[in-house]
Design an enzyme around this catalytic site. Structure first.
Site, short mmCIF file in Angstrom:
data_model
loop_
_atom_site.label_atom_id
_atom_site.label_comp_id
_atom_site.label_asym_id
_atom_site.label_seq_id
_atom_site.Cartn_x
_atom_site.Cartn_y
_atom_site.Cartn_z
N ASP A 12 15.84 13.83 15.40
CA ASP A 12 15.84 12.91 16.54
C ASP A 12 16.87 13.41 17.56
O ASP A 12 17.41 14.53 17.43
CB ASP A 12 16.07 11.46 16.09
N CYS A 69 19.10 13.78 11.53
CA CYS A 69 19.35 12.68 12.45
C CYS A 69 20.86 12.47 12.50
O CYS A 69 21.61 13.37 12.14
CB CYS A 69 18.57 11.42 12.05
N HIS A 102 17.85 19.98 -9.83
CA HIS A 102 17.52 18.84 -10.68
C HIS A 102 16.38 17.99 -10.13
O HIS A 102 15.66 17.37 -10.91
CB HIS A 102 18.74 17.93 -10.85
N HIS A 137 13.98 17.92 -16.38
CA HIS A 137 13.84 17.26 -15.09
C HIS A 137 12.38 16.95 -14.75
O HIS A 137 12.11 16.04 -13.97
CB HIS A 137 14.48 18.12 -13.99
C1 RB5 Z 1 20.38 7.18 16.13
O1 RB5 Z 1 21.32 6.51 16.88
C2 RB5 Z 1 20.67 7.05 14.64
O2 RB5 Z 1 20.49 5.74 14.23
C3 RB5 Z 1 19.82 7.99 13.85
O3 RB5 Z 1 20.04 9.30 14.28
C4 RB5 Z 1 20.05 8.05 12.36
O4 RB5 Z 1 21.41 8.23 12.07
C5 RB5 Z 1 19.45 6.98 11.56
O5 RB5 Z 1 19.49 6.99 10.31
#
Ligand code: RB5
Length: 148
Positions: A12, A69, A102, A137
């Site tokens: 993201d 993210c 694992h 596993h």
């Molecule tokens: C974005 O602000 C943030 O919420 C996203 O990148 C992530 O960390 C969500 O889990």
């Protein structure tokens, strides 16, 4: 395309710069990279990119995935809704290694706001070069699917 050495990547707005850096490192190590975006700082929704990467793996177009993210948490939550996906959030190299040894994880989730670039690079390199150990596993992975 050799899907055994193909990595699908997604991020993201919080993770795309680190995703781009990691994607280049994977290319430098001989991997083919499928970039599922995002590629700008415009605010967006991490599940869209998690699902895109999972779909590449489910379709057999990629063998592994990388999701970035802010924390790695949201990406892992979204990816693990896919039954054949085992997405591991890792904050250090040990977690990245054990996720492969694992858990036979097929996606690595990283948090760009929590993990420094150098550690993230080591996590991805370790993840992509560590084999699943199998054995005991296998039984545990078979139980990841909830009982009917
Ligand atoms: C974005 O602000 C943030 O919420 C996203 O990148 C992530 O960390 C969500 O889990």
């Amino acid at each position: 395309m050799n899907m055994d050495r193909t990595l699908a990547v997604g991020a993201d707005h919080a993770g795309y710069l680190l995703k781009d850096q990691l994607a280049q490192a994977a290319r430098d190590a001989g991997w083919t990279v499928i970039d599922c975006g995002t590629n700008t700082a415009t605010s967006c929704d991490y599940p869209d990119f998690a699902h895109a990467v999972c779909q590449r793996i489910e379709a057999g177009a990629a063998s592994f995935g990388l999701l970035v993210c802010g924390t790695g948490i949201g990406m892992a939550l979204a990816a693990n809704r896919h039954p054949t996906i085992r997405c591991a959030q890792a904050r250090d190299v040990t977690e990245a290694r054990l996720a492969r040894q694992h858990n036979n994880a097929n996606i690595l989730a990283l948090g760009a706001r929590l993990t420094g670039d150098a550690v993230a690079l080591d996590c991805l390199s370790t993840f992509l070069t560590t084999a699943y150990e199998g054995g005991r596993h296998d039984r545990r992975l078979a139980k990841l699917t909830p009982p009917a």
